[in-house]
Structures are given as structure tokens and as C-alpha cells.
Design a protein around this motif. Structure first.
Motif, PDB file in Angstrom:
ATOM      1  N   ASP A 140       1.102  -1.107   0.361  1.00 16.03           N
ATOM      2  CA  ASP A 140       0.063   0.095  -0.282  1.00 16.03           C
ATOM      3  C   ASP A 140       1.303   1.286   0.089  1.00 16.03           C
ATOM      4  OD1 ASP A 140      -1.640   2.249   1.933  1.00 16.03           O
ATOM      5  OD2 ASP A 140      -3.045   0.953   1.402  1.00 16.03           O
ATOM      6  N   LEU A 141       0.200   2.124  -0.444  1.00 18.72           N
ATOM      7  CA  LEU A 141       1.219   3.499  -0.848  1.00 18.72           C
ATOM      8  C   LEU A 141       1.820   4.339   0.567  1.00 18.72           C
ATOM      9  CD1 LEU A 141       0.263   4.751  -4.177  1.00 18.72           C
ATOM     10  CD2 LEU A 141       2.301   4.032  -3.681  1.00 18.72           C
ATOM     11  N   SER A 142       1.419   3.644   1.609  1.00 17.93           N
ATOM     12  CA  SER A 142       0.789   4.801   3.195  1.00 17.93           C
ATOM     13  C   SER A 142       1.608   3.635   4.084  1.00 17.93           C
ATOM     14  CB  SER A 142      -0.567   4.175   3.856  1.00 17.93           C
ATOM     15  OG  SER A 142      -0.958   3.283   3.495  1.00 17.93           O
ATOM     16  N   PHE A 169       1.082   8.515  -8.540  1.00 15.72           N
ATOM     17  CA  PHE A 169      -0.777   8.529  -7.308  1.00 15.72           C
ATOM     18  C   PHE A 169      -1.564   8.195  -7.790  1.00 15.72           C
ATOM     19  CE2 PHE A 169       2.989  11.086  -5.315  1.00 15.72           C
ATOM     20  CZ  PHE A 169       3.318  10.245  -3.975  1.00 15.72           C
ATOM     21  N   ASP A 197      -4.778  12.038   1.738  1.00 15.90           N
ATOM     22  CA  ASP A 197      -3.807  11.000   0.809  1.00 15.90           C
ATOM     23  C   ASP A 197      -2.181  10.948   0.131  1.00 15.90           C
ATOM     24  OD1 ASP A 197      -5.803   9.767   1.514  1.00 15.90           O
ATOM     25  OD2 ASP A 197      -6.806   9.584  -0.297  1.00 15.90           O
ATOM     26  N   SER A 198      -2.456  12.408  -0.623  1.00 16.77           N
ATOM     27  CA  SER A 198      -0.835  12.499  -1.159  1.00 16.77           C
ATOM     28  C   SER A 198      -0.018  12.856  -0.611  1.00 16.77           C
ATOM     29  CB  SER A 198      -1.737  13.605  -2.495  1.00 16.77           C
ATOM     30  OG  SER A 198      -2.551  12.941  -3.652  1.00 16.77           O
ATOM     31  N   ASN A 257       0.297  11.980   2.265  1.00 15.14           N
ATOM     32  CA  ASN A 257       0.661  11.187   2.846  1.00 15.14           C
ATOM     33  C   ASN A 257       1.997   9.480   2.021  1.00 15.14           C
ATOM     34  OD1 ASN A 257      -0.087  12.216   5.598  1.00 15.14           O
ATOM     35  ND2 ASN A 257      -2.319  10.382   5.139  1.00 15.14           N
ATOM     36  N   TRP A 258       1.139   9.641   0.943  1.00 13.84           N
ATOM     37  CA  TRP A 258       2.100   8.505  -0.013  1.00 13.84           C
ATOM     38  C   TRP A 258       3.084   9.541  -0.279  1.00 13.84           C
ATOM     39  CZ3 TRP A 258      -3.396   9.287  -3.576  1.00 13.84           C
ATOM     40  CH2 TRP A 258      -4.457   7.757  -3.280  1.00 13.84           C
ATOM     41  N   PHE A 291       6.166   7.349   0.334  1.00 16.59           N
ATOM     42  CA  PHE A 291       7.591   6.547  -0.733  1.00 16.59           C
ATOM     43  C   PHE A 291       9.010   7.191  -0.717  1.00 16.59           C
ATOM     44  CE2 PHE A 291       9.594   6.900  -4.995  1.00 16.59           C
ATOM     45  CZ  PHE A 291       9.165   5.699  -5.417  1.00 16.59           C
TER      46      PHE A 291
END
Length: 298
Positions: free
Chosen positions: A55-57, A76, A84-85, A87-88, A92
Motif C-alpha cells: 500500500d502506498l501508505s 499517485f 492521501d497525496s 501521506n503517500w 514513498f
């Protein structure tokens, strides 16, 4: 180093943008780590790739997916929440630094940069692009335009087959719209995976031949096998169409705002020089006409 000795990590491997990158990287002889949340779906789509769930998080999972890779591809997905963005990106790039990732190829996923008047989406994608370039990870950014595949779903063009009405994109009639096919994006992204000499740069990408609405209508008539007329709706009405479909007032505003920005352009203001892209990345891109001819007629 030959491609068949290089390992690349490709995120979003089962999505509309990432899946073509996996296919192109495999075709070019890379060892591919295909990353998404569902390994069963990854294996079904890409049996030749190494399937990795992440997961991206999840910074730890991202680190494991990146360790030992020669390069990575990232975009993304559409955020579902306001954080979200951010946190991702934090997860990453934390992972990329831990794994000492040598090269990242990042796709903005939408219009960005000063070619476009300010809008929520343009400002967000431009901010994301600059954040990547200033992340401390050697990166190449590909700035996509409007995705050509948007023309396929009935949701975007409900009157195309039944009435021959092309009411998207909601732009001025004389604007030559720059499209970006997922396939051409993948071609450029995979070429970029072996170009560390281009790190630190951003490239506007597109599919050859920016088209007016009337020129696009002529091509679409061949796909749907009937006469098609370009009759653009307003940016606000287009945003409402998509927002209502997803029960998302936020999407309605953001998309109306984006296409309102694009609608302020005219003539060649959106067009880019794709021949320069081909020369820089040593690739051959496919025309809009040939992409549409290859689409299933269904």
C-alpha cells in the motif's frame, strides 16, 4: 548494463497507467517487480513479473519493494481523502531514501506547469512535480496532458454512439488539444528508466498530433462507425456529469475547474513538440488516429 540484468519496480501495476508500463518493461527485457495491493490480480495480468503487495501508505512495504531496484516508476492514484497525496509522498520518499533508490520516473497524471492557467488540479500536480524534483531522489518527471483513453468510457461520452455527439473535451472549438495515450506514456516511462542522465528534468509528454474538436470527431466517427459532430459542453456541466456519477461534489468542482483552465487556451497553446520527445528518449510514438483505429469496436 543490459536491460535483462536490470530490476525495475513499477507501482500501480494493475491500474490503467501502471499496467502498460509493466508490459512495456517486460517487453524490453527488464526484471519487473509489479506492485499493487492485490497480488492475485497482479499475477493474472503479469505472470512474468514478480508480484509484490504494498500500500502506498506503508513505508516498510515500499522499502522492501524498492531495495535493490535499479529504477522505479510511480504515479499517485486519485486521492480519496485530503491528506492521501501528502501521506503517500511521505511514505514513498522515506522508503526511497532508505532503499537508496538510484532513479525514479514519476508521472504527474494530469496537466501541470505554467502552460496552464491556475486550477486546483493544475496547482496540485505542479506542486507534486516540484516536490518530486526536490525530494533528494534522482528523478525524471513526465507531465501528461489529457488522457486519450478518457474517450472510451460511455460515462465521458454518453451521446457518442447513440447520437453521434462528441461533447468532450469541454474546450474551445479552435483549441488543438494535446492528448496523452497510456501506451505512449508507458513507452516514454520505460525509456526513461534507463536514462539517469536526464534526472532532475521534467518533460511534457503527449501523443503526436494535437487535434481540434472537429478533427477528433472525424477520427471518432471511424471508431463508432457513424457520423460524429463536436458539440462541446461547458466545463462546469462536464464536472457535474462526472461528479454526479460518483456522487462527489468535490470531483465535480475539481474537474470543472480543470477544464475551465484548459478552456482559457486557444489555438496551439496546449500543443507540445512530440518529435523532440522522440529524439530525446529515442522512441517512436503512435498517432492519435492509429490509437483510435486500434481500439475495440464494442
Amino acid at each position: 548494463m543490459n536491460n535483462n540484468t536490470k530490476t525495475v519496480t513499477i507501482f500501480g501495476a494493475t491500474g490503467a497507467q501502471g499496467a502498460p508500463v509493466v508490459r512495456e518493461a517486460l517487453a524490453q527485457g527488464y526484471k519487473v517487480r509489479a506492485v499493487a495491493r492485490d497480488t492475485q490480480k497482479i499475477r493474472a495480468l503479469h505472470p512474468e513479473a514478480e508480484a509484490i503487495a504494498a500500500d502506498l501508505s506503508d513505508e516498510a512495504a515500499l522499502t522492501a519493494a524498492l531495495e535493490g531496484a535499479d529504477a522505479a516508476f510511480l504515479h499517485f492514484p486519485r486521492p480519496e481523502g485530503p491528506d492521501d497525496s501528502q501521506n503517500w509522498a511521505a511514505a514513498f520518499f522515506g522508503a526511497a531514501h532508505k532503499a537508496q533508490l538510484p532513479l525514479l520516473v514519476f508521472v504527474t497524471g494530469g496537466p501541470s506547469g505554467d502552460r496552464f492557467p491556475s486550477s486546483v488540479i493544475v496547482d496540485a500536480t505542479t506542486h507534486g512535480m516540484n516536490a518530486v524534483l526536490n525530494s533528494g531522489i534522482r528523478s525524471i518527471v513526465l507531465q501528461s496532458a489529457i488522457y486519450l483513453e478518457n474517450l472510451q468510457p460511455e460515462l465521458f461520452l454518453p451521446g457518442l454512439r447513440s447520437e453521434g455527439r462528441l461533447d468532450y473535451p469541454p474546450t474551445l472549438r479552435d483549441l488543438k488539444v494535446q492528448w496523452t495515450s497510456h501506451i505512449d506514456q508507458a513507452t516514454l516511462a520505460v525509456a526513461a528508466l534507463s536514462r539517469p542522465d536526464l534526472a532532475g528534468q521534467a518533460f511534457e509528454i503527449g501523443t503526436p498530433d494535437a487535434l481540434t474538436g472537429d478533427e477528433l470527431a472525424e477520427l471518432m466517427s471511424g471508431w463508432v462507425e457513424r457520423d460524429v459532430t463536436f458539440d462541446p459542453m461547458s466545463p462546469e456541466d462536464f464536472g457535474k456529469r462526472i461528479g454526479d456519477a460518483f456522487n462527489s461534489p468535490g470531483a465535480a468542482f475539481a474537474l470543472g475547474d480543470l477544464y475551465g483552465s484548459i478552456a482559457k487556451l486557444n489555438g496551439d497553446a496546449m500543443a507540445i513538440k512530440t518529435d523532440e520527445l522522440e529524439a530525446t528518449f529515442n522512441v517512436k510514438l503512435t498517432s492519435v488516429a492509429d490509437h483510435i483505429k486500434a481500439w475495440p469496436k464494442g
